[in-house]
Design a protein around this motif. Structure first.
Motif, PDB file in Angstrom:
ATOM      1  N   LEU A   1     -15.519  17.443 -15.801  1.00  0.00           N
ATOM      2  CA  LEU A   1     -15.218  18.527 -14.334  1.00  0.00           C
ATOM      3  C   LEU A   1     -13.603  18.990 -14.768  1.00  0.00           C
ATOM      4  CD1 LEU A   1     -15.847  16.277 -11.034  1.00  0.00           C
ATOM      5  CD2 LEU A   1     -16.693  18.453 -11.684  1.00  0.00           C
ATOM      6  N   ALA A   2     -13.666  20.174 -14.001  1.00  0.00           N
ATOM      7  CA  ALA A   2     -12.255  21.132 -14.146  1.00  0.00           C
ATOM      8  C   ALA A   2     -12.225  21.064 -12.258  1.00  0.00           C
ATOM      9  CB  ALA A   2     -12.641  22.386 -14.583  1.00  0.00           C
ATOM     10  N   PRO A   3     -11.038  21.809 -12.421  1.00  0.00           N
ATOM     11  CA  PRO A   3     -10.431  21.403 -10.901  1.00  0.00           C
ATOM     12  C   PRO A   3     -10.666  22.886 -10.291  1.00  0.00           C
ATOM     13  CG  PRO A   3      -8.283  21.305 -12.398  1.00  0.00           C
ATOM     14  CD  PRO A   3      -9.719  21.275 -13.082  1.00  0.00           C
ATOM     15  N   THR A   4     -11.422  23.968 -11.216  1.00  0.00           N
ATOM     16  CA  THR A   4     -12.124  25.082 -10.592  1.00  0.00           C
ATOM     17  C   THR A   4     -13.580  24.785 -10.239  1.00  0.00           C
ATOM     18  OG1 THR A   4     -12.442  25.867 -12.151  1.00  0.00           O
ATOM     19  CG2 THR A   4     -10.386  26.578 -11.556  1.00  0.00           C
ATOM     20  N   THR A   5     -14.394  23.599  -9.644  1.00  0.00           N
ATOM     21  CA  THR A   5     -15.334  23.257  -9.847  1.00  0.00           C
ATOM     22  C   THR A   5     -15.943  21.941  -9.344  1.00  0.00           C
ATOM     23  OG1 THR A   5     -15.975  24.139 -12.544  1.00  0.00           O
ATOM     24  CG2 THR A   5     -17.828  22.200 -10.860  1.00  0.00           C
ATOM     25  N   LEU A   6     -17.063  22.108  -8.207  1.00  0.00           N
ATOM     26  CA  LEU A   6     -17.065  21.342  -7.474  1.00  0.00           C
ATOM     27  C   LEU A   6     -19.177  20.767  -7.950  1.00  0.00           C
ATOM     28  CD1 LEU A   6     -15.587  22.658  -5.427  1.00  0.00           C
ATOM     29  CD2 LEU A   6     -16.987  21.871  -3.584  1.00  0.00           C
TER      30      LEU A   6
ATOM     31  N   GLN B   1     -25.797  25.873 -13.339  1.00  0.00           N
ATOM     32  CA  GLN B   1     -24.163  26.279 -12.740  1.00  0.00           C
ATOM     33  C   GLN B   1     -24.110  27.605 -11.749  1.00  0.00           C
ATOM     34  OE1 GLN B   1     -20.841  27.087 -15.144  1.00  0.00           O
ATOM     35  NE2 GLN B   1     -20.207  25.228 -13.776  1.00  0.00           N
ATOM     36  N   VAL B   2     -24.099  27.512 -10.680  1.00  0.00           N
ATOM     37  CA  VAL B   2     -23.763  29.200  -9.843  1.00  0.00           C
ATOM     38  C   VAL B   2     -21.664  29.523 -10.174  1.00  0.00           C
ATOM     39  CG1 VAL B   2     -23.417  29.730  -7.379  1.00  0.00           C
ATOM     40  CG2 VAL B   2     -24.941  28.363  -7.927  1.00  0.00           C
ATOM     41  N   VAL B   3     -21.463  30.757 -10.230  1.00  0.00           N
ATOM     42  CA  VAL B   3     -20.595  30.949 -10.464  1.00  0.00           C
ATOM     43  C   VAL B   3     -19.833  31.967  -9.365  1.00  0.00           C
ATOM     44  CG1 VAL B   3     -18.935  31.745 -12.493  1.00  0.00           C
ATOM     45  CG2 VAL B   3     -20.525  31.037 -12.736  1.00  0.00           C
ATOM     46  N   TRP B   4     -18.707  32.286  -9.120  1.00  0.00           N
ATOM     47  CA  TRP B   4     -18.217  32.285  -7.558  1.00  0.00           C
ATOM     48  C   TRP B   4     -17.356  33.306  -8.100  1.00  0.00           C
ATOM     49  CZ3 TRP B   4     -20.896  32.100  -3.200  1.00  0.00           C
ATOM     50  CH2 TRP B   4     -21.971  30.919  -3.100  1.00  0.00           C
ATOM     51  N   ASN B   5     -17.362  34.395  -7.140  1.00  0.00           N
ATOM     52  CA  ASN B   5     -15.667  34.866  -7.309  1.00  0.00           C
ATOM     53  C   ASN B   5     -15.043  34.677  -6.491  1.00  0.00           C
ATOM     54  OD1 ASN B   5     -15.929  36.585  -9.585  1.00  0.00           O
ATOM     55  ND2 ASN B   5     -17.558  37.830  -7.939  1.00  0.00           N
ATOM     56  N   GLY B   6     -13.957  34.179  -7.167  1.00  0.00           N
ATOM     57  CA  GLY B   6     -12.715  33.250  -5.265  1.00  0.00           C
ATOM     58  C   GLY B   6     -13.242  32.247  -5.407  1.00  0.00           C
TER      59      GLY B   6
ATOM     60  N   THR C   1     -18.644  21.294 -17.801  1.00  0.00           N
ATOM     61  CA  THR C   1     -18.795  21.174 -16.228  1.00  0.00           C
ATOM     62  C   THR C   1     -20.172  20.175 -15.446  1.00  0.00           C
ATOM     63  OG1 THR C   1     -19.063  22.948 -15.226  1.00  0.00           O
ATOM     64  CG2 THR C   1     -16.741  21.505 -16.003  1.00  0.00           C
ATOM     65  N   VAL C   2     -21.635  21.095 -16.564  1.00  0.00           N
ATOM     66  CA  VAL C   2     -22.112  20.831 -15.622  1.00  0.00           C
ATOM     67  C   VAL C   2     -23.293  19.761 -16.904  1.00  0.00           C
ATOM     68  CG1 VAL C   2     -23.174  21.982 -13.652  1.00  0.00           C
ATOM     69  CG2 VAL C   2     -23.127  22.976 -15.940  1.00  0.00           C
TER      70      VAL C   2
ATOM     71  N   LEU D   1     -26.567  22.253  -9.978  1.00  0.00           N
ATOM     72  CA  LEU D   1     -25.869  20.937 -10.167  1.00  0.00           C
ATOM     73  C   LEU D   1     -24.537  21.579 -10.157  1.00  0.00           C
ATOM     74  CD1 LEU D   1     -28.033  18.797 -12.193  1.00  0.00           C
ATOM     75  CD2 LEU D   1     -28.106  18.863 -10.123  1.00  0.00           C
ATOM     76  N   GLY D   2     -24.016  22.594 -10.279  1.00  0.00           N
ATOM     77  CA  GLY D   2     -22.576  22.859  -9.911  1.00  0.00           C
ATOM     78  C   GLY D   2     -22.366  24.078  -9.582  1.00  0.00           C
TER      79      GLY D   2
END
Length: 740
Positions: A284-289, A314-319, A352-353, A396-397
């Motif tokens: 995991l990373a501190p920027t990932t759920l 993995q879904v990638v978001w801005n901010g 992370t996934v 999943l991420g």
């Protein structure tokens, strides 16, 4: 007005009218018309439409009527109800809409009250259907220049060569694929849920200077439906801040790993793995759920398929928007069925996934702490040399990219960004050098633009693992057919590489397609000096298809498999045996094709592989331009892919296939059209397959076999650059071949 003036002046004698026209430039009618009715001014250009204002996603996720019905003490006014939820209800764990499920906390989880809202107010962690919250980011319909994917199977075929196929503008077609993915997640999470808890998953989390959404990250672990886990947190950044976050969660499964002194991210991960005790490992990373079912789905896919590793989408978001618990804006969904050749070009598979067996880490080795960057990508390339991970098409991420200030005003900022960019490029080149170093054969070459490149084989690990399969091939001779026009240097390099890397029996037939007498004389001398080679001359430059057919007619009575090969190619070890293996294993295959690797910077690279990094070589036989993937998982054991079309730059074909189809269609236009006609007939008329293998690797250097040139030096490859290694080339093993 113009018509009226013309009618009124029609009675004036022609000599007078001619005089008037001479006096008044442009003619009297035009001049008068301009005076009476000035020309219509062009409308001012329409202003460039601005980006639509960002929607208040948190407000759109709130259902005031439902919320008031659930909480009678809340004011009935919708604005007041929303204020109540933001200030009181959210922290109390109230849901904003019935689409949020009541978060079922796992039995072993005790979530602190002050962090409960991170789950109950999160569409992700509250198991809200992803189409519901992604729909809110669809600002406008996408103006698509590609045919949208309408089924999950179609999406997977295209995502294999374009991992970010969905994004950033969402359409109804995209949301349909998201719905399919959610259905797959539900099915996979329901598989064998009781037995899954027997596997202990060790989760490695390394926190650096930016703690990101670390609290939400830890909450996403705490509510995992797979409860048998341990979370090992190493801190290499602002230790006080990250440690304070971790200490808020009182769960015996969360373990802090103290580290002394300066330590890299790779070293920290290795230390976490060494301190872990699980038989499965995740990162995991501190920027990932994580989705609440992330570990359960990945574990179930591994066990159901017998794989040693599994990964998801993995879904990638801005901010990150703290009110909606989602991204400030949607960027993409990153996922691709396993594509070994693309992984060697691009960092497409996020750790992370991903989960894997602990034994795989012991086999592949630790993260390379000598690298200054791209440590994950380096480990992924090594891991996928040892095994093929199972791809689970499920969301999943969720990764939240940091918000960056796009405006750079100071000179110091510009220099800082330039240094960061240069450091990134240097780190990537360093990681790619590790990839090339794992090959047991390499050869430098130079293209006509003066750029130096390095050709290298597949890794020695993969070659060693496949040696047993290739050893079982029957003894047979292959006829290699090479059309040629005005080429000497390229053809010499091609023939030399064939001689070096083809231990199985073969003959080469070069069909010269109307070269000059001078070139042909030199070709005769070249071919005469080679074993197993012959030359056939076409008297005129009749084109690729006719030259190939002339060669096929010459070889027809030999009843051997025939390999059509461009003259501007460089083959690598095991190239031909890997193609033979495909036809040996699959009787229904009529043609086997390899990786078609083109050098870095080639213009066609982005056309065929839009996701590729053009700074590095890339395989283009799996092509977006051709849209040619039929089945990404045709043969997972050998990573074979079924194609609908493959260009005949290199293809091994059965003799009965050639006889049944009668060669190439030389009447209906250019050679590339005859490729398409041949492949279509092979599939539809003969009901045979075209299979691609990533284990046969061939460099396609220039494309001269299909181009008309004025002289033989116009598209040359510099042979002197091949004779000597590049100045910074690494020392090669003793068994590695060198060009004399």
């Amino acid at each position: 007005m113009r018509a009226l003036l013309k009618a009124a002046l029609s009675g004036i004698p022609w000599p007078v009218r001619r005089m008037m026209k001479a006096v008044v430039p442009g003619g009297f009618v035009q001049a008068t018309a301009k005076l009476v009715a000035p020309p219509i001014q062009a409308p001012p250009p329409a202003p460039v439409p601005k980006e639509p204002p960002r929607k208040d996603i948190a407000r759109l996720l709130f259902d005031p009527r439902w919320y008031v019905s659930r909480h009678p003490e809340v004011p009935a006014d919708h604005d007041e109800a929303y204020k109540h939820y933001q200030t009181n209800g959210r922290l109390a764990g109230h849901s904003p809409t019935p689409l949020f499920a009541d978060v079922p906390l796992p039995v072993r989880t005790t979530l602190p009250q002050e962090h409960l809202f991170r789950a109950t107010a999160s569409p992700i962690l509250s198991r809200m259907p992803p189409t519901q919250y992604l729909e809110l980011y669809r600002f406008r319909e996408k103006r698509t220049v590609y045919r949208p994917s309408t089924t999950l199977a179609e999406y997977l075929r295209r995502a294999m060569i374009k991992p970010d196929l969905i994004g950033p503008d969402l359409t109804e077609y995209d949301l349909r694929i998201v719905a399919y993915m959610d259905g797959e997640k539900k099915r996979f999470s329901a598989d064998n849920i009781e037995a899954s808890q027997a596997d202990l998953v060790s989760i490695v989390l390394v926190a650096a200077d930016d703690v990101g959404v670390l609290e939400d990250t830890i909450v996403s672990v705490l509510i995992q439906s797979h409860e048998n886990w341990e979370l090992i947190v190493a801190n290499i950044g602002d230790r006080a801040e990250a440690d304070a976050v971790v200490c808020q969660f009182d769960d015996a499964r969360i373990k802090r790993l103290p580290l002394d002194g300066y330590i890299t991210a790779g070293q920290a991960r290795n230390a976490c793995v060494a301190a872990s005790s699980g038989n499965l490992i995740a990162y995991l990373a501190p920027t990932t759920l994580w989705d609440p079912d992330c570990l359960l789905v990945l574990r179930n896919r591994m066990r159901a398929t017998g794989a040693r590793a599994s990964y998801g989408a993995q879904v990638v978001w801005n901010g990150f928007d703290a009110d909606s618990r989602l991204g400030w804006s949607f960027k993409s969904i990153r996922f691709s069925p396993f594509n070994r050749s693309l992984i060697e070009n691009l960092d497409t598979l996020s750790t992370t996934v991903l989960i894997h067996d602990r034994s795989l880490f012991d086999e592949v080795g630790p993260f390379d702490d000598s690298l200054s960057g791209h440590v994950d990508w380096d480990w992924i390339t090594r891991m996928t040399e040892a095994t093929r991970p199972e791809a689970a098409p499920c969301l999943l991420g969720h990764h939240f990219l940091p918000q960056r200030n796009e405006s750079i005003t100071s000179e110091t900022s510009v220099e800082s960004v330039a240094r960061e960019r240069d450091g990134e490029v240097a780190a990537l080149r360093e990681a790619r050098a590790k990839l090339a170093a794992r090959a047991d054969w390499s050869q430098p070459f130079m293209t006509t633009d003066g750029r130096e490149h390095l050709a290298f084989s597949i890794s020695r690990t993969v070659r060693a693992a496949r040696r047993g399969k290739l050893a079982g091939l029957p003894a047979e001779r292959v006829q290699i057919l090479i059309p040629n026009y005005e080429s000497l240097d390229e053809l010499a390099m091609c023939l030399a590489s064939i001689a070096e890397h083809t231990p199985s029996p073969y003959n080469v037939l070069v069909v010269d397609n109307g070269s000059s007498d001078e070139t042909y004389a030199r070709l005769e001398s070249m071919i005469a000096s080679l074993d197993h080679a012959s030359l056939l001359r076409e008297t005129s430059a009749s084109g690729f298809s006719i030259a190939v057919n002339r060669g096929l007619a010459e070889l027809a009575d030999r009843n051997d498999k025939i390999l059509i090969l461009n003259n501007d190619t460089l083959v690598t070890p095991d190239w031909l045996d890997e193609l033979r293996y495909v036809l040996f294993k699959h009787e229904g295959a009529g043609m086997a094709v390899p990786r078609q690797v083109i050098p870095a910077g080639t213009k066609a690279l982005k056309l065929h592989m839009p996701a590729a990094d053009t700074r590095f070589e890339c395989d283009i036989n799996l092509s977006s331009q051709h849209d040619n993937i039929l089945d990404p998982d045709f043969d997972p054991d050998d990573n074979l892919v079924e194609l609908g079309f493959a260009p005949l730059f290199c293809g091994l074909i059965r003799p009965e296939t050639i006889k049944a189809l009668g060669g190439l269609d030389e009447r209906n236009g250019p050679h590339y059209r005859s490729d398409w006609i041949f492949c279509e007939a092979l599939r539809r008329i003969l009901n045979q397959r075209i299979l691609y293998t990533p284990h046969s690797k061939i460099y396609h250097l220039q494309g001269v076999a299909t181009r008309v040139r004025d002289t033989s030096t116009q598209l040359r490859l510099d042979q002197s650059s091949v004779a000597q290694p590049a100045p910074d080339a690494r020392a090669k093993p003793d068994h590695q071949s060198e060009r004399p």
